[in-house]
Structure formats: structure tokens, C-alpha cells
Design a protein around this motif. Structure first.
Motif, PDB file in Angstrom:
ATOM      1  N   SER A  49       0.580 -14.674  10.815  1.00  0.00           N
ATOM      2  CA  SER A  49       1.526 -13.951   9.963  1.00  0.00           C
ATOM      3  C   SER A  49       1.451 -14.384   8.501  1.00  0.00           C
ATOM      4  O   SER A  49       1.306 -15.559   8.194  1.00  0.00           O
ATOM      5  CB  SER A  49       2.949 -14.164  10.462  1.00  0.00           C
ATOM      6  OG  SER A  49       3.852 -13.478   9.620  1.00  0.00           O
ATOM      7  N   GLY A  66       4.004 -10.178   5.664  1.00  0.00           N
ATOM      8  CA  GLY A  66       3.811  -8.900   4.974  1.00  0.00           C
ATOM      9  C   GLY A  66       3.219  -9.033   3.583  1.00  0.00           C
ATOM     10  O   GLY A  66       3.037  -8.039   2.897  1.00  0.00           O
ATOM     11  N   LYS A 117      -3.639  -9.698   5.166  1.00  0.00           N
ATOM     12  CA  LYS A 117      -2.220  -9.343   5.250  1.00  0.00           C
ATOM     13  C   LYS A 117      -1.894  -8.987   6.696  1.00  0.00           C
ATOM     14  O   LYS A 117      -2.670  -8.305   7.365  1.00  0.00           O
ATOM     15  CB  LYS A 117      -1.933  -8.140   4.346  1.00  0.00           C
ATOM     16  CG  LYS A 117      -0.506  -7.642   4.386  1.00  0.00           C
ATOM     17  CD  LYS A 117      -0.324  -6.456   3.444  1.00  0.00           C
ATOM     18  CE  LYS A 117       1.086  -5.932   3.461  1.00  0.00           C
ATOM     19  NZ  LYS A 117       1.276  -4.813   2.525  1.00  0.00           N
ATOM     20  N   ASP A 159       1.708  -7.683   8.856  1.00  0.00           N
ATOM     21  CA  ASP A 159       3.119  -7.303   8.715  1.00  0.00           C
ATOM     22  C   ASP A 159       3.907  -7.421  10.016  1.00  0.00           C
ATOM     23  O   ASP A 159       5.015  -6.915  10.120  1.00  0.00           O
ATOM     24  CB  ASP A 159       3.223  -5.875   8.173  1.00  0.00           C
ATOM     25  CG  ASP A 159       2.744  -4.822   9.167  1.00  0.00           C
ATOM     26  OD1 ASP A 159       2.175  -5.189  10.220  1.00  0.00           O
ATOM     27  OD2 ASP A 159       2.934  -3.629   8.880  1.00  0.00           O
ATOM     28  N   TYR A 202      -2.916  -5.808  10.889  1.00  0.00           N
ATOM     29  CA  TYR A 202      -3.502  -6.688   9.879  1.00  0.00           C
ATOM     30  C   TYR A 202      -4.627  -5.970   9.152  1.00  0.00           C
ATOM     31  O   TYR A 202      -5.197  -4.994   9.652  1.00  0.00           O
ATOM     32  CB  TYR A 202      -4.016  -8.002  10.479  1.00  0.00           C
ATOM     33  CG  TYR A 202      -5.364  -7.920  11.166  1.00  0.00           C
ATOM     34  CD1 TYR A 202      -6.548  -7.974  10.433  1.00  0.00           C
ATOM     35  CD2 TYR A 202      -5.462  -7.797  12.540  1.00  0.00           C
ATOM     36  CE1 TYR A 202      -7.781  -7.888  11.060  1.00  0.00           C
ATOM     37  CE2 TYR A 202      -6.689  -7.723  13.178  1.00  0.00           C
ATOM     38  CZ  TYR A 202      -7.847  -7.768  12.422  1.00  0.00           C
ATOM     39  OH  TYR A 202      -9.061  -7.685  13.044  1.00  0.00           O
ATOM     40  N   TRP A 218      -2.842   0.618   3.462  1.00  0.00           N
ATOM     41  CA  TRP A 218      -2.684  -0.615   2.681  1.00  0.00           C
ATOM     42  C   TRP A 218      -3.821  -0.785   1.723  1.00  0.00           C
ATOM     43  O   TRP A 218      -4.952  -0.663   1.966  1.00  0.00           O
ATOM     44  CB  TRP A 218      -2.647  -1.836   3.560  1.00  0.00           C
ATOM     45  CG  TRP A 218      -1.453  -1.965   4.444  1.00  0.00           C
ATOM     46  CD1 TRP A 218      -0.346  -1.181   4.490  1.00  0.00           C
ATOM     47  CD2 TRP A 218      -1.274  -2.962   5.435  1.00  0.00           C
ATOM     48  NE1 TRP A 218       0.506  -1.643   5.458  1.00  0.00           N
ATOM     49  CE2 TRP A 218      -0.040  -2.746   6.045  1.00  0.00           C
ATOM     50  CE3 TRP A 218      -2.039  -4.032   5.870  1.00  0.00           C
ATOM     51  CZ2 TRP A 218       0.457  -3.552   7.062  1.00  0.00           C
ATOM     52  CZ3 TRP A 218      -1.553  -4.830   6.879  1.00  0.00           C
ATOM     53  CH2 TRP A 218      -0.311  -4.588   7.462  1.00  0.00           C
TER      54      TRP A 218
END
Length: 184
Positions: free
Chosen positions: A75, A78, A137, A139, A143, A184
Motif C-alpha cells: 500500500s 493512494g 501507486k 489505492d 496498482y 491513472w
């Protein structure tokens, strides 16, 4: 009596200039070829690094690690994390260098650095103060891992698994989750 006499004095200035010009042209061709080969080599390493990190992420996921009680990937809360310190985004939590948290050394020996990283790249596409880097990244659901502002070749094959539809000419990606892969 000899009308034409050969002088044994060596090459004329014109002959020397022609020879030096030919050598200079050949050297410039070789230098350009070597530069392109080195760029292709760095791009091949980026692709290899992305695959290696992706495989480590799969190992992490398969080992049953959880994020907020749900099986998942490392993680970042985010946020984007960068492989390069001093980049426009953090280099891990509190800039600790762990840009994919919890992955090294259990799932990958060490997190790789982008072969073109370290120098600020103020290109139009990448923005101001950005370093060529790997970025990650997560969220909680999806990923995305990027070779960001660094590919020296163009990923023109839109069917390639590394093609990033958001950053078509200046980043390559691997991802999991439709949102991460397309927006993203």
C-alpha cells in the motif's frame, strides 16, 4: 631527359584533408549508432525491471499479505511513490527509499533504480522538477507501476502490455485493475 618527374615528398595537403574528412564522417556514424544502441539497452533494462517488480508484486499478493484486512498489494495509501529521491513525488513513506513498501528484500532482492534517473527532466510532458524514475501507486484495489519520463524509445504498439494510454509517449506501465490501467 625526363619531362615528368615524380616527387617523393608524401601526401599533398588536399589528400590529407580528404582522408581526415572521411575518417571524421565514419567516426560520427559510429558514435550515433553506439548512442542509439545504449538507449535501446536502457529501455530493455526498464522493461526487464518492470517485469521483475511485477513478478515480485504477484509473489507478495500470493503470500497472503493484507492491506486493511484484505489480501492485496503493498500500500501507498493512494499516493504515487518514486524510485528517485528528490523527485516531485515522495521516495516512499517519509522519503525512506522504500517506494514499493514491504517488497524488498523478501520478494525482490532490492528495488531497482531507473537507468536514466537522477537528473531533473523539465520536459513539457513530464512537468517541472520531475526525475526519470519508476513510480508505484496502490489505492487498496488496483496498482500501477510506471517507467516514468524515461523511455528513450516510443511504445507505438497500443496492444503492448507496457503501453500506457494515459502517458502514450513518455511512460511505460504494468498494472492490475481497470481503473489503474486506463485512468491513472
Amino acid at each position: 631527359m625526363t619531362l615528368f618527374r615524380k616527387k617523393d615528398r608524401g601526401f599533398t595537403l588536399v589528400e590529407m584533408l580528404i582522408a581526415v574528412s572521411i575518417i571524421a564522417i565514419m567516426a560520427s556514424v559510429v558514435i550515433v549508432s553506439v548512442g542509439k544502441s545504449r538507449a535501446r539497452g536502457r529501455d530493455a533494462r526498464r522493461i526487464s525491471d518492470l517485469k521483475q517488480i511485477q513478478q515480485a508484486l504477484v509473489f507478495y499478493y500470493d503470500s497472503g499479505n493484507t492491506t486493511a484486512g484484505v489480501k492485496g498489494f503493498p500500500s501507498t495509501g493512494g499516493a504515487w511513490y518514486s524510485s528517485e529521491s528528490g523527485d516531485s513525488v515522495p521516495n516512499g513513506l517519509a522519503n525512506n527509499g522504500e517506494w514499493v513498501p514491504g517488497l524488498a528484500p523478501n520478494y525482490i532482492d532490492a528495488l531497482p533504480k531507473n537507468p536514466g534517473g537522477g537528473k531533473i527532466n523539465d520536459s513539457v510532458n513530464c512537468g517541472s522538477g520531475v526525475k526519470p524514475s519508476y513510480r508505484y501507486k496502490f489505492d487498496g484495489v488496483s496498482y500501477k507501476l510506471l517507467a516514468y519520463c524515461s523511455p528513450e524509445g516510443v511504445m507505438s504498439d497500443t496492444n503492448s502490455s507496457f503501453y500506457d494510454p494515459v502517458r502514450t509517449s513518455w511512460a511505460w506501465m504494468v498494472c492490475a485493475g481497470n481503473t489503474a490501467c486506463t485512468t491513472w
